[in-house]
Design a protein around this motif. Structure first.
Motif, PDB file in Angstrom:
ATOM      1  N   GLY A   1       0.798  -1.211   0.000  1.00 47.32           N
ATOM      2  CA  GLY A   1       0.000   0.000   0.000  1.00 47.32           C
ATOM      3  C   GLY A   1       0.834   1.265   0.000  1.00 47.32           C
ATOM      4  N   ASP A   2       2.090   1.197   0.453  1.00 48.57           N
ATOM      5  CA  ASP A   2       2.964   2.367   0.525  1.00 48.57           C
ATOM      6  C   ASP A   2       3.728   2.609  -0.774  1.00 48.57           C
ATOM      7  OD1 ASP A   2       4.147   4.483   2.291  1.00 48.57           O
ATOM      8  OD2 ASP A   2       5.997   3.388   1.802  1.00 48.57           O
ATOM      9  N   LEU A   3       3.588   1.721  -1.770  1.00 48.42           N
ATOM     10  CA  LEU A   3       4.344   1.892  -3.014  1.00 48.42           C
ATOM     11  C   LEU A   3       3.936   3.158  -3.769  1.00 48.42           C
ATOM     12  CD1 LEU A   3       4.485  -1.741  -4.489  1.00 48.42           C
ATOM     13  CD2 LEU A   3       6.288  -0.491  -3.302  1.00 48.42           C
ATOM     14  N   ARG A   4       2.690   3.584  -3.666  1.00 45.65           N
ATOM     15  CA  ARG A   4       2.245   4.763  -4.420  1.00 45.65           C
ATOM     16  C   ARG A   4       2.869   6.041  -3.916  1.00 45.65           C
ATOM     17  NH1 ARG A   4      -4.081   5.078  -2.468  1.00 45.65           N
ATOM     18  NH2 ARG A   4      -3.692   5.099  -0.211  1.00 45.65           N
ATOM     19  N   ARG A   5       3.400   6.049  -2.693  1.00 49.89           N
ATOM     20  CA  ARG A   5       4.114   7.245  -2.218  1.00 49.89           C
ATOM     21  C   ARG A   5       5.439   7.424  -2.944  1.00 49.89           C
ATOM     22  NH1 ARG A   5       3.460   7.168   4.415  1.00 49.89           N
ATOM     23  NH2 ARG A   5       1.168   7.320   4.461  1.00 49.89           N
ATOM     24  N   HIS A   6       6.073   6.320  -3.290  1.00 48.88           N
ATOM     25  CA  HIS A   6       7.378   6.391  -3.960  1.00 48.88           C
ATOM     26  C   HIS A   6       7.244   6.351  -5.479  1.00 48.88           C
ATOM     27  CE1 HIS A   6       9.275   5.588  -0.006  1.00 48.88           C
ATOM     28  NE2 HIS A   6       8.245   4.765   0.173  1.00 48.88           N
TER      29      HIS A   6
ATOM     30  N   PRO B   1       3.973   6.785  -8.110  1.00 48.25           N
ATOM     31  CA  PRO B   1       2.509   6.913  -8.243  1.00 48.25           C
ATOM     32  C   PRO B   1       1.891   5.944  -9.240  1.00 48.25           C
ATOM     33  CG  PRO B   1       3.574   9.074  -8.283  1.00 48.25           C
ATOM     34  CD  PRO B   1       4.662   8.060  -8.384  1.00 48.25           C
ATOM     35  N   GLN B   2       2.668   5.443 -10.219  1.00 51.08           N
ATOM     36  CA  GLN B   2       2.081   4.522 -11.190  1.00 51.08           C
ATOM     37  C   GLN B   2       1.778   3.148 -10.593  1.00 51.08           C
ATOM     38  OE1 GLN B   2       5.028   5.930 -11.286  1.00 51.08           O
ATOM     39  NE2 GLN B   2       6.638   4.658 -12.192  1.00 51.08           N
ATOM     40  N   PHE B   3       2.307   2.871  -9.386  1.00 57.75           N
ATOM     41  CA  PHE B   3       2.042   1.601  -8.717  1.00 57.75           C
ATOM     42  C   PHE B   3       0.931   1.773  -7.678  1.00 57.75           C
ATOM     43  CE2 PHE B   3       6.264   0.887 -10.416  1.00 57.75           C
ATOM     44  CZ  PHE B   3       6.191  -0.419 -10.873  1.00 57.75           C
ATOM     45  N   THR B   4      -0.151   2.374  -8.070  1.00 57.52           N
ATOM     46  CA  THR B   4      -1.320   2.494  -7.201  1.00 57.52           C
ATOM     47  C   THR B   4      -2.170   1.242  -7.369  1.00 57.52           C
ATOM     48  OG1 THR B   4      -1.279   4.910  -7.418  1.00 57.52           O
ATOM     49  CG2 THR B   4      -3.329   3.895  -6.637  1.00 57.52           C
ATOM     50  N   LEU B   5      -2.234   0.416  -6.330  1.00 54.35           N
ATOM     51  CA  LEU B   5      -2.895  -0.885  -6.398  1.00 54.35           C
ATOM     52  C   LEU B   5      -4.245  -0.829  -5.712  1.00 54.35           C
ATOM     53  CD1 LEU B   5       0.188  -3.114  -5.445  1.00 54.35           C
ATOM     54  CD2 LEU B   5      -0.590  -2.482  -7.733  1.00 54.35           C
ATOM     55  N   SER B   6      -5.117  -1.707  -6.155  1.00 57.55           N
ATOM     56  CA  SER B   6      -6.417  -1.850  -5.501  1.00 57.55           C
ATOM     57  C   SER B   6      -6.296  -2.803  -4.313  1.00 57.55           C
ATOM     58  CB  SER B   6      -7.449  -2.379  -6.505  1.00 57.55           C
ATOM     59  OG  SER B   6      -7.075  -3.681  -6.956  1.00 57.55           O
ATOM     60  N   GLU B   7      -7.343  -2.841  -3.494  1.00 55.19           N
ATOM     61  CA  GLU B   7      -7.313  -3.731  -2.339  1.00 55.19           C
ATOM     62  C   GLU B   7      -7.255  -5.200  -2.767  1.00 55.19           C
ATOM     63  OE1 GLU B   7     -10.575  -2.895   0.184  1.00 55.19           O
ATOM     64  OE2 GLU B   7      -9.880  -0.882   0.733  1.00 55.19           O
TER      65      GLU B   7
ATOM     66  N   HIS C   1      12.644  -1.104  -3.879  1.00 52.95           N
ATOM     67  CA  HIS C   1      13.460  -0.713  -5.032  1.00 52.95           C
ATOM     68  C   HIS C   1      13.396  -1.769  -6.136  1.00 52.95           C
ATOM     69  CE1 HIS C   1      17.274  -0.417  -7.347  1.00 52.95           C
ATOM     70  NE2 HIS C   1      17.051   0.881  -7.244  1.00 52.95           N
ATOM     71  N   THR C   2      13.376  -3.047  -5.781  1.00 48.96           N
ATOM     72  CA  THR C   2      13.323  -4.106  -6.787  1.00 48.96           C
ATOM     73  C   THR C   2      11.998  -4.102  -7.532  1.00 48.96           C
ATOM     74  OG1 THR C   2      14.794  -5.450  -5.408  1.00 48.96           O
ATOM     75  CG2 THR C   2      13.589  -6.592  -7.152  1.00 48.96           C
ATOM     76  N   LEU C   3      10.912  -3.809  -6.827  1.00 41.80           N
ATOM     77  CA  LEU C   3       9.593  -3.865  -7.454  1.00 41.80           C
ATOM     78  C   LEU C   3       9.299  -2.643  -8.324  1.00 41.80           C
ATOM     79  CD1 LEU C   3       7.415  -5.303  -4.543  1.00 41.80           C
ATOM     80  CD2 LEU C   3       8.493  -6.538  -6.429  1.00 41.80           C
ATOM     81  N   THR C   4       9.825  -1.491  -7.964  1.00 38.82           N
ATOM     82  CA  THR C   4       9.465  -0.255  -8.670  1.00 38.82           C
ATOM     83  C   THR C   4      10.565   0.305  -9.549  1.00 38.82           C
ATOM     84  OG1 THR C   4      10.187   1.087  -6.777  1.00 38.82           O
ATOM     85  CG2 THR C   4       7.879   0.362  -6.815  1.00 38.82           C
ATOM     86  N   ASN C   5      11.720  -0.350  -9.640  1.00 33.77           N
ATOM     87  CA  ASN C   5      12.829   0.200 -10.412  1.00 33.77           C
ATOM     88  C   ASN C   5      12.629  -0.046 -11.896  1.00 33.77           C
ATOM     89  OD1 ASN C   5      15.366   1.350 -10.977  1.00 33.77           O
ATOM     90  ND2 ASN C   5      16.319  -0.676 -10.991  1.00 33.77           N
TER      91      ASN C   5
END
Length: 349
Positions: free
Chosen positions: A230-235, A237-243, A268-272
């Motif tokens: 849930g915190d990925l969208r702070r770093h 924004p394109q990784f805004t996930l649904s519940e 870093h591995t997931l969003t790089n």
């Protein structure tokens, strides 16, 4: 008067033999005399090929041998882009019309060799070579027989009758040699079926790799994994996930946390370096959680270097009489070497 009439087409339509169909297409067939390519109906009416693939196949078939038929070369000749040309070539490969193979040249360079077959179904039928028979032309008869005999001169009253000439010996023509026949060709094995290098799009695909799960699921791991996703969208924004996506991906992040992966490292591995544009962030995270899963950390005993087995070495001893060193297992008993014992025996004698 604004409608243009094609008088040539109308005149050609009037010359079509037979009754015209009430509906459908009407063919005006004019025989080609130059610059034409024969295309079979199996290609023109192929049920599994798109119109783009059929057009690309006709374009390749009309080119001379040795012409470049790569994706960029065909895209430069046609109006279709490189993606549509590449998709059409894959369709032709799946149906057996096209085959591409990478070949290494003698100089070490690797090139792509393209083979196009205008009728791939004919390769499945065995072909039997016909032995060619060469015959020598009939021998020429003798020159004397070929030329007609000269007519005899007519007798005259003034001249005396000429004596009769001796009868010519008949010339027997030589017997014609037997016709030369080439030796029969050895039987060739039947042609192997044309197997495309790329599997067809309808081939069954392997099942996807399942998402990793922790060996011991605990509420703390699940809560930490849910918070990290849930915190990925702070770093980013394109990784805004649904519940729903977070609940499905939480076991994979929990497996990473169980293997002592730091949260910053996981983030870093997931969003790089994501692709642009990112259309399915949940699918990208699922792939990276599965493909980049680190192994468990080794234990403290696994990092210790293995000890080498010790080799038993017989210690040195010094002889009390001659001060020579020698090896012996007896440390408390004998203190003499062989030379000292020999010397002692001589002294006693």
């Amino acid at each position: 008067m604004d409608t243009q009439q094609n008088t040539a087409l109308t005149r050609a339509l009037a010359e079509v033999p037979g009754p015209l169909p009430a509906s459908g297409v009407i063919h005006i067939v004019i025989p080609h005399t130059s610059r034409f390519t024969v295309v079979g109906n199996h290609l023109a009416q192929h049920p599994d090929l798109s119109c783009t693939a059929v057009g690309i196949a006709v374009r390749i078939q009309s080119l001379p041998p040795g012409a470049r038929v790569g994706i960029k070369e065909l895209a430069a000749r046609c109006r279709e882009g490189e993606k549509r040309v590449a998709a059409a070539l894959r369709e032709l490969e799946a149906c057996g019309y096209l085959q591409r193979a990478r070949v290494r040249l003698p100089g070490g360079r690797i090139v792509t060799r393209t083979v196009f077959c205008n009728q791939p179904t004919a390769l499945l039928r065995p072909r039997h070579p016909h032995a060619a028979v060469q015959q020598r032309p009939a021998p020429v008869q003798a020159q004397a027989e070929a030329q007609p005999p000269a007519p005899a001169p007519a007798p005259t009253q003034a001249s005396a009758p000429a004596p009769a000439a001796p009868a010519a010996r008949p010339v027997t023509p030589p017997a014609p040699p037997p016709p030369l026949t080439s030796p029969p060709a050895p039987p060739q094995p039947p042609a192997l079926p044309f197997v495309p290098l790329v599997p067809p799009p309808t081939a069954p695909k392997p099942p996807p790799t399942p998402l990793p799960r922790p060996s011991g699921a605990t509420p703390e791991l699940d809560r930490a994994a849910t918070a990290l996703l849930g915190d990925l969208r702070r770093h980013a924004p394109q990784f805004t996930l649904s519940e729903t996506d977070i609940r499905q991906l939480a076991p994979g992040v929990a497996a990473w946390l169980e293997r002592d992966a730091h949260p910053d490292t996981i983030r870093h591995t997931l969003t790089n370096d994501p692709p642009h544009p990112l259309r399915h962030p949940a699918k990208l995270l699922r792939h990276r959680l599965t493909a980049l899963l680190p192994p468990p950390l080794p234990g403290s005993l696994d990092l210790v270097a293995p000890t080498r087995p010790r080799i038993a070495v017989t210690p040195f001893q010094t002889c009390d009489d001659c001060d020579r060193a020698y090896r012996t297992e007896d440390r408390a008993g004998r203190t003499e070497d062989r030379a000292g014992r020999t010397e002692g025996v001589r002294t006693a004698a």
